[in-house]
Every structure is written in structure tokens, then in C-alpha cells.
Design a protein around this motif. Structure first.
Motif, mmCIF file in Angstrom:
data_model
loop_
_atom_site.group_PDB
_atom_site.id
_atom_site.type_symbol
_atom_site.label_atom_id
_atom_site.label_comp_id
_atom_site.label_asym_id
_atom_site.label_seq_id
_atom_site.Cartn_x
_atom_site.Cartn_y
_atom_site.Cartn_z
ATOM 1 N N SER A 35 0.826 -1.212 0.000
ATOM 2 C CA SER A 35 0.000 0.000 0.000
ATOM 3 C C SER A 35 0.854 1.253 0.000
ATOM 4 O O SER A 35 0.546 2.244 -0.677
ATOM 5 C CB SER A 35 -0.921 -0.004 1.219
ATOM 6 O OG SER A 35 -1.770 -1.130 1.213
ATOM 7 N N LEU A 36 1.960 1.203 0.721
ATOM 8 C CA LEU A 36 2.826 2.377 0.808
ATOM 9 C C LEU A 36 3.560 2.646 -0.499
ATOM 10 O O LEU A 36 3.831 3.802 -0.841
ATOM 11 C CB LEU A 36 3.844 2.187 1.942
ATOM 12 C CG LEU A 36 3.296 2.276 3.364
ATOM 13 C CD1 LEU A 36 4.382 1.894 4.361
ATOM 14 C CD2 LEU A 36 2.778 3.679 3.659
ATOM 15 N N ILE A 37 3.903 1.592 -1.203
ATOM 16 C CA ILE A 37 4.656 1.759 -2.459
ATOM 17 C C ILE A 37 3.879 2.618 -3.451
ATOM 18 O O ILE A 37 4.447 3.457 -4.156
ATOM 19 C CB ILE A 37 4.986 0.381 -3.063
ATOM 20 C CG1 ILE A 37 6.057 -0.327 -2.207
ATOM 21 C CG2 ILE A 37 5.471 0.520 -4.503
ATOM 22 C CD1 ILE A 37 6.346 -1.751 -2.642
ATOM 23 N N THR A 38 2.560 2.425 -3.479
ATOM 24 C CA THR A 38 1.727 3.179 -4.431
ATOM 25 C C THR A 38 1.350 4.556 -3.908
ATOM 26 O O THR A 38 1.055 5.453 -4.692
ATOM 27 C CB THR A 38 0.440 2.395 -4.728
ATOM 28 O OG1 THR A 38 -0.251 2.117 -3.502
ATOM 29 C CG2 THR A 38 0.769 1.076 -5.426
ATOM 30 N N SER A 39 1.388 4.746 -2.590
ATOM 31 C CA SER A 39 0.930 6.025 -2.032
ATOM 32 C C SER A 39 2.062 6.900 -1.506
ATOM 33 O O SER A 39 1.967 8.136 -1.567
ATOM 34 C CB SER A 39 -0.060 5.764 -0.887
ATOM 35 O OG SER A 39 0.559 5.021 0.150
ATOM 36 N N ASP A 40 3.130 6.295 -0.968
ATOM 37 C CA ASP A 40 4.205 7.077 -0.361
ATOM 38 C C ASP A 40 5.499 6.281 -0.461
ATOM 39 O O ASP A 40 5.821 5.464 0.412
ATOM 40 C CB ASP A 40 3.874 7.384 1.105
ATOM 41 C CG ASP A 40 4.808 8.414 1.713
ATOM 42 O OD1 ASP A 40 5.959 8.542 1.222
ATOM 43 O OD2 ASP A 40 4.398 9.083 2.687
ATOM 44 N N ALA A 41 6.237 6.507 -1.533
ATOM 45 C CA ALA A 41 7.448 5.729 -1.787
ATOM 46 C C ALA A 41 8.508 5.935 -0.711
ATOM 47 O O ALA A 41 9.213 4.989 -0.324
ATOM 48 C CB ALA A 41 8.020 6.097 -3.158
ATOM 49 N N GLU A 42 8.611 7.155 -0.212
ATOM 50 C CA GLU A 42 9.623 7.442 0.818
ATOM 51 C C GLU A 42 9.320 6.682 2.105
ATOM 52 O O GLU A 42 10.202 6.094 2.730
ATOM 53 C CB GLU A 42 9.675 8.944 1.074
ATOM 54 C CG GLU A 42 10.764 9.335 2.077
ATOM 55 C CD GLU A 42 10.842 10.844 2.259
ATOM 56 O OE1 GLU A 42 11.491 11.271 3.232
ATOM 57 O OE2 GLU A 42 10.263 11.591 1.433
#
Length: 347
Positions: free
Chosen positions: A181-188
Motif C-alpha cells: 500500500s505504501l509503495i503506491t501512495s508514499d514511496a519514501e
């Protein structure tokens, strides 16, 4: 401390040894054995008194030096006790014999009777005490052996639990799901999450063979572990850290904090409207882990293996016990922080 199992020795053994010792003493001093019932009576009485007093010395020595590694000071303590008190009692008894006319010799301070009367008592006591010390050493060795085997079992169980955590599909799936989920919304943030996940697994793999580790390492690990939890639960969970810095070099069984965090998450409601707050703080040399208590409506089955594991480790490592307290509003576990070795402090 084991009680002295010497009932029959006190009733039968000591009087028999006393009579044998008296017979030997008369033979050594070349004085005919008198036909007077008072002499064996008083000698037996004196022997019983010597044994009872020296018996106290054995008990006191075991209380003061109870451990297997303290055998030498315990035996030395007993030996000094035996010599001092047996000498006082037997010298007084021999003088009493002279005073009431039971010892037929004009020289009140003749050396042989005083010396041999005392010698027989000391040697007899040492022989009896040596037997009890042998039994005591065997019992202590047996206890030490059993505790060592139990510690091995606990360590194996801890390693197994740790391994289960490492390969737990739910734990891995939840974290990978969060990472996805984070990869698509917040890469950092996804990158940081991956770093913390790697840190958690590295720590889990490294701690399998250790009995103790510095609190600083546990705190570093739990911060990484909590980051995973925070990513998953958001505002439903918070951690308050009030651990004093000067305790960070102190020692604690590894993975202790993870077990307590998992326990809190397993049994409590975690919602943004009712957040679970886990507090870490130090108090009087103890590390305290406290969380607000808001039990799930459907009780989660638990065999308390995690808490029992922590308590057993402290017990088998021969350290102060863990304290568990809870009421309607909170659940608290207080664990002793163990003094670090000089090598740890110098690092």
C-alpha cells in the motif's frame, strides 16, 4: 535451603559415637574405665550438646553460603565453628569432671584429657558434618543440573517462538500488505518501512543464541518493530518512551519487549477512537511496560506462554522475579534490569 534430615542421628547416632569416643579417650590416657554411670551419662549429654550447637553452625553456614560455588567458604565457616564451640564445651565439661571428682587425677589441668576430649568431639563432628555436606553438595548439584536443563528448554522454546514469528505467514502477510500500500501512495515511507522490517528480521535472527542483551539493543529493535505496528494501526496505537538513558547499558533477556507488545496487541481493542497506549519507563532499577486495558469483547484464547517464558528466564538465570499487575484500567509488567558487566560498560 534443605532442612537437615538428621532425626535418627540425633536420637541414636550421636550417643553411640559419644560412647565410642569416650572408650577411645580412656584407652589413650591409660586410665581405667570407671564403674560410674555418671561418666557416660555426662559424656553423652556433652556430645548431644556439642552436636546441637554445631548443627546450628551447619544451618547458619548454609543460609550464609547456600550456593554450590560457595562450597569452600561454607566448609571453612563450619570448620571454624566446630573447633571453637566443641573446644569450649569439651574443655568446660572436662573441668566439670575434675571439679565433681569424676576424673581421678590430682592434676586438674592435665593436658591429655582436655586435649583428647576436645579432639574426639571435633573429629567426630567433622565426620558427621562431612556426610551431611556431601549430601548437600549432591542436592545442590542436582538442582543446578535440573535448572540448567530447564534453561536449555526455555532457550529452545524461545528460539522456536522466535522462529515462528519470523516465518509467521500472518505477520509477514500483514507487513507485506502494508508495504504494498505504501509503495503506491508514499514511496519514501515505503522505503523506511522496508528498512525497519529488515532491521526487525536481522535482530530476530541474531538473538536466538543469547541469554541477555543490552537494553539499548532491545530499545532499538522495539522502535523498528513499533514502526511496523504504527504503519498498520495508525492512530489506533501509540508508544510513550520514558526509559532513562543511564539504564541503556543494563541487560535484559532478548525479545522480551516484543513478547509484551504482542501480548498487548493480542488482547486489547485497537481503534483510532480508543487507541492502545503502550508506555515504557524505568523505575527503581526495573523496566516497566504498561498499557491501558481495553479488552476485546470476544476473549482471545491464551496459554500465557509468552509471560511464562519471560518469568522462567529470570528465574533460571537466578535473578529477581518479574512482577505482573493489572486492574480495570491498566496492565503492567515490571522486570529487573540486570547490572552490566565491566566489558559492556567500557564499550
Amino acid at each position: 535451603m534443605q532442612r537437615l534430615n538428621d532425626k535418627w542421628m540425633r536420637i541414636i547416632g550421636v550417643p553411640l559415637i559419644a560412647l565410642t569416643g569416650q572408650w577411645m579417650m580412656y584407652g589413650y590416657t591409660n586410665i581405667p574405665y570407671p564403674d560410674d554411670w555418671r561418666i557416660p551419662f555426662f559424656y553423652i549429654l556433652g556430645s548431644v550438646l556439642v552436636w546441637e550447637v554445631n548443627r546450628r553452625g551447619i544451618i547458619f553456614s548454609r543460609r550464609r553460603y547456600p550456593e554450590l560455588v560457595q562450597t569452600l567458604p561454607r566448609v571453612f565457616y563450619q570448620l571454624i565453628w566446630f573447633i571453637v564451640f566443641a573446644s569450649i564445651i569439651r574443655i568446660s565439661q572436662t573441668f566439670f569432671y575434675q571439679f565433681i571428682g569424676l576424673w581421678h587425677n590430682e592434676d586438674v589441668f592435665q593436658f591429655k584429657p582436655y586435649f583428647f576430649n576436645t579432639l574426639v568431639s571435633v573429629v567426630g563432628t567433622v565426620q558427621i558434618a562431612a556426610y551431611y555436606e556431601g549430601v548437600y553438595l549432591y542436592q545442590q548439584w542436582k538442582i543446578s543440573y535440573i535448572e540448567t536443563e530447564e534453561l536449555k528448554k526455555v532457550n529452545l522454546q524461545s528460539q522456536l517462538d522466535s522462529l515462528k514469528t519470523q516465518i509467521n505467514p500472518h505477520f509477514l502477510f500483514n507487513n507485506l500488505n502494508s508495504l504494498s500500500s505504501l509503495i503506491t501512495s508514499d514511496a519514501e515511507q515505503a522505503e523506511r518501512f522496508l528498512d525497519e522490517l529488515s532491521s526487525v528480521y536481522r535482530y530476530l535472527l541474531r538473538q536466538n543464541t543469547r541469554d541477555l542483551c543490552p537494553l539499548a539493543e532491545e530499545m532499538h529493535f522495539i522502535n523498528a518493530y513499533f514502526h511496523l505496528l504504527k504503519t498498520r494501526y495508525g492512530d489506533g496505537i501509540f508508544m510513550e518512551n520514558s526509559v532513562e538513558n543511564h539504564y541503556l547499558n543494563y541487560m535484559i533477556p532478548p525479545l522480551t519487549l516484543q513478547i509484551l507488545f504482542e501480548n498487548a496487541i493480542k488482547h486489547n481493542i485497537i481503534l483510532a477512537s480508543r487507541p492502545l497506549i503502550i508506555k515504557l519507563y524505568t523505575q527503581d532499577g526495573n523496566l516497566c511496560v504498561e498499557n491501558n486495558l481495553q479488552k476485546k469483547k470476544v476473549a482471545v484464547q491464551s496459554n500465557h506462554i509468552g509471560l511464562q517464558n519471560i518469568m522462567m528466564k529470570y528465574k533460571l538465570l537466578d535473578h529477581p522475579s518479574v512482577v505482573i499487575f493489572y486492574d480495570d484500567s491498566k496492565f503492567l509488567v515490571s522486570m529487573p534490569l540486570l547490572t552490566p558487566s565491566p566489558e559492556t560498560l567500557s564499550v
